[in-house]
Each structure stands twice: as structure tokens, then as C-alpha cells.
Motif scaffolding. Structure first.
Motif, mmCIF file in Angstrom:
data_model
loop_
_atom_site.group_PDB
_atom_site.id
_atom_site.type_symbol
_atom_site.label_atom_id
_atom_site.label_comp_id
_atom_site.label_asym_id
_atom_site.label_seq_id
_atom_site.Cartn_x
_atom_site.Cartn_y
_atom_site.Cartn_z
ATOM 1 N N GLU A 60 0.937 -1.220 -0.101
ATOM 2 C CA GLU A 60 0.086 -0.118 0.079
ATOM 3 C C GLU A 60 0.780 1.193 -0.255
ATOM 4 O O GLU A 60 0.608 2.160 -0.726
ATOM 5 N N LEU A 61 1.986 1.381 0.982
ATOM 6 C CA LEU A 61 2.853 2.479 0.979
ATOM 7 C C LEU A 61 3.592 2.644 -0.374
ATOM 8 O O LEU A 61 3.440 3.745 -1.110
ATOM 9 N N ALA A 62 4.049 1.347 -1.106
ATOM 10 C CA ALA A 62 4.574 1.644 -2.440
ATOM 11 C C ALA A 62 3.509 2.141 -3.434
ATOM 12 O O ALA A 62 4.097 3.134 -4.173
ATOM 13 N N ARG A 63 2.241 1.736 -3.393
ATOM 14 C CA ARG A 63 1.269 2.280 -4.323
ATOM 15 C C ARG A 63 1.108 3.899 -4.165
ATOM 16 O O ARG A 63 1.125 4.547 -5.163
ATOM 17 N N ASP A 64 1.136 4.171 -2.697
ATOM 18 C CA ASP A 64 0.765 5.636 -2.312
ATOM 19 C C ASP A 64 1.681 6.290 -2.731
ATOM 20 O O ASP A 64 1.774 7.741 -2.979
ATOM 21 N N LEU A 65 2.877 5.995 -2.696
ATOM 22 C CA LEU A 65 3.951 7.047 -2.848
ATOM 23 C C LEU A 65 4.685 6.677 -4.215
ATOM 24 O O LEU A 65 5.787 7.344 -4.497
ATOM 25 N N ASP A 66 4.052 5.983 -5.071
ATOM 26 C CA ASP A 66 4.643 5.633 -6.320
ATOM 27 C C ASP A 66 6.053 5.225 -6.341
ATOM 28 O O ASP A 66 6.837 5.743 -7.067
ATOM 29 N N LEU A 67 6.449 4.131 -5.671
ATOM 30 C CA LEU A 67 7.715 3.822 -5.354
ATOM 31 C C LEU A 67 8.065 3.067 -6.707
ATOM 32 O O LEU A 67 7.316 2.190 -7.042
ATOM 33 N N ASN A 68 9.450 3.013 -7.372
ATOM 34 C CA ASN A 68 9.888 2.300 -8.189
ATOM 35 C C ASN A 68 10.266 1.083 -7.703
ATOM 36 O O ASN A 68 10.347 0.851 -6.423
ATOM 37 N N ALA A 69 10.829 0.027 -8.613
ATOM 38 C CA ALA A 69 11.116 -1.405 -7.983
ATOM 39 C C ALA A 69 12.437 -1.128 -6.812
ATOM 40 O O ALA A 69 12.548 -2.022 -5.926
ATOM 41 N N LYS A 70 13.376 -0.475 -7.325
ATOM 42 C CA LYS A 70 14.569 -0.093 -6.416
ATOM 43 C C LYS A 70 14.104 0.475 -5.108
ATOM 44 O O LYS A 70 14.609 -0.033 -4.120
ATOM 45 N N GLN A 71 13.561 1.223 -5.207
ATOM 46 C CA GLN A 71 13.128 2.147 -3.853
ATOM 47 C C GLN A 71 12.132 0.979 -3.046
ATOM 48 O O GLN A 71 12.448 1.322 -1.757
ATOM 49 N N LYS A 72 11.388 0.211 -3.782
ATOM 50 C CA LYS A 72 10.451 -0.699 -2.936
ATOM 51 C C LYS A 72 11.344 -1.623 -2.149
ATOM 52 O O LYS A 72 10.873 -2.139 -0.977
ATOM 53 N N SER A 73 12.353 -2.168 -2.879
ATOM 54 C CA SER A 73 13.307 -3.164 -2.317
ATOM 55 C C SER A 73 14.121 -2.386 -1.062
ATOM 56 O O SER A 73 14.392 -3.071 0.009
ATOM 57 N N GLN A 123 7.991 12.458 -1.970
ATOM 58 C CA GLN A 123 7.428 10.974 -1.595
ATOM 59 C C GLN A 123 7.640 11.043 0.128
ATOM 60 O O GLN A 123 6.808 10.555 0.753
ATOM 61 N N TYR A 124 8.607 11.733 0.384
ATOM 62 C CA TYR A 124 8.912 11.858 1.938
ATOM 63 C C TYR A 124 7.984 12.659 2.382
ATOM 64 O O TYR A 124 7.516 12.360 3.762
ATOM 65 N N ALA A 125 7.504 13.727 1.790
ATOM 66 C CA ALA A 125 6.599 14.624 2.370
ATOM 67 C C ALA A 125 4.895 14.018 2.494
ATOM 68 O O ALA A 125 4.375 13.890 3.406
ATOM 69 N N LYS A 126 4.914 12.997 1.418
ATOM 70 C CA LYS A 126 3.501 11.935 1.500
ATOM 71 C C LYS A 126 3.846 11.214 2.478
ATOM 72 O O LYS A 126 2.574 11.016 3.223
ATOM 73 N N LEU A 127 4.924 10.790 2.778
ATOM 74 C CA LEU A 127 5.020 9.697 3.897
ATOM 75 C C LEU A 127 4.622 10.586 5.206
ATOM 76 O O LEU A 127 3.976 9.992 6.261
ATOM 77 N N GLU A 128 5.400 11.565 5.380
ATOM 78 C CA GLU A 128 5.114 12.664 6.556
ATOM 79 C C GLU A 128 3.628 12.748 6.815
ATOM 80 O O GLU A 128 3.019 12.785 7.900
ATOM 81 N N ALA A 129 2.951 13.013 5.739
ATOM 82 C CA ALA A 129 1.508 13.407 5.892
ATOM 83 C C ALA A 129 0.836 12.173 6.071
ATOM 84 O O ALA A 129 -0.168 12.494 6.961
ATOM 85 N N LYS A 130 0.975 11.116 5.676
ATOM 86 C CA LYS A 130 0.396 9.902 6.031
ATOM 87 C C LYS A 130 0.503 9.418 7.609
ATOM 88 O O LYS A 130 -0.324 8.971 8.252
ATOM 89 N N ARG A 131 1.712 9.643 7.942
ATOM 90 C CA ARG A 131 2.088 9.310 9.482
ATOM 91 C C ARG A 131 1.313 10.395 10.171
ATOM 92 O O ARG A 131 0.622 9.818 11.342
ATOM 93 N N GLN A 132 1.130 11.557 9.808
ATOM 94 C CA GLN A 132 0.274 12.625 10.784
ATOM 95 C C GLN A 132 -0.877 12.346 10.649
ATOM 96 O O GLN A 132 -1.824 12.323 11.739
#
Length: 158
Positions: A60-73, A123-132
Motif C-alpha cells: 500500500e505504501l509503495a502504491r501511495d508513494l509511487d515507488l519504483n522497484a529499487k525504492q520498494k526493495s 515522496q517523503y512529504a507524502k509519507l510524513e503526511a500519512k504518518r500525521q
């Protein structure tokens, strides 16, 4: 006479509630809660379910942050390392709560630095927003208010 009957009924109801809540001790079974660590207790819930939950959250995080394969791993490795460090911390015996909390915070800070380097700023900003958002939702579910105080039933104090 009514007071005596009422007192007897009260004593009987208290006695039955205590007996009803007592768990039977089976031969060979140890019910000393101090001897059961948190991780041992969680392992009995079914490790496969927790692993599936962890994988679902990562997908779900990979989808929400639009991660590529390298980032996901990279993120999978980062979260796996964090999980192992936290388990090791929880399994340590004789550590006081404040020291454990401090070390857990250090692990989270280290994980956060690794995440920051693996993600783009957006992507990090989206992650922080999801955490908040998750933090706010958890607080509302538990009745906590902005000032960190709560009243019974989640009512605002003040």
C-alpha cells in the motif's frame, strides 16, 4: 432484613464474577504474566498473519508513494531492519521502561534518516503526511485531544 439480603446478594455476585474471570490452570501451563514477553505473546497470534499484514502495508505504501522497484526493495530492507532491531530491544530482559523508550526512539530516528535518503522529497512529504494522518486518527479513536489530555468517553477537558 433487606440490608442483609442485599449484602448477601452483592457478595454472591462479586464472588461469582471473580470465579468467572479466573482462568483455569492446566497441568504444565504457566500463567505467570511476568514470564511472558510481549513478542512471545504476539507470536502465538500467528506470525503468518502479521507477516501478511506487514506485506500488505508495504504494498500500500509503495502504491501511495509511487515507488519504483529499487525504492520498494530499499524500503522493504529498511523496515525489515527496523523490525529486527525492535524485536531485539523487546526481548532484552531487565531493561527499564525509560531506557527502552529512548532506544526505540533512536531506532525510529535511524529508520527515518534511511527513509529520507531512499525517497524523493515529494515522496517523503507524502509519507510524513500519512504518518500525521494515522497519528491523528489513532488519537481520535482513543479519545485523545490536541493537548494530549482526555476525559472519560473522549470528552474534551478544559
Amino acid at each position: 432484613m433487606k440490608k442483609q439480603l442485599f449484602s448477601l446478594a452483592l457478595l454472591l455476585s462479586l464472588g461469582t464474577s471473580i470465579v468467572a474471570t479466573a482462568a483455569p490452570v492446566l497441568p504444565g501451563q504457566d500463567h505467570d504474566r511476568d514470564k511472558i514477553s510481549r513478542s512471545d505473546h504476539q507470536d502465538r497470534r500467528g506470525g503468518k498473519d502479521r507477516q501478511q499484514d506487514r506485506q500488505r502495508r508495504q504494498d500500500e505504501l509503495a502504491r501511495d508513494l509511487d515507488l519504483n522497484a529499487k525504492q520498494k526493495s530499499k524500503l522493504e530492507k529498511i523496515f525489515q531492519d527496523q523490525h529486527q532491531q525492535m524485536q531485539a530491544l523487546r526481548s532484552r530482559k531487565g531493561i527499564d521502561r525509560s531506557k527502552m523508550m529512548s532506544e526505540a526512539q533512536d531506532i525510529r530516528k535511524s529508520t527515518d534518516k534511511k527513509l529520507k535518503s531512499a525517497l524523493t522529497k515529494a515522496q517523503y512529504a507524502k509519507l510524513e503526511a500519512k504518518r500525521q494522518e494515522r497519528h491523528r486518527d489513532m488519537g481520535q479513536r482513543n479519545g485523545w485531544q490536541q493537548n494530549g489530555r482526555r476525559d472519560f468517553g473522549g470528552q474534551r477537558r478544559g
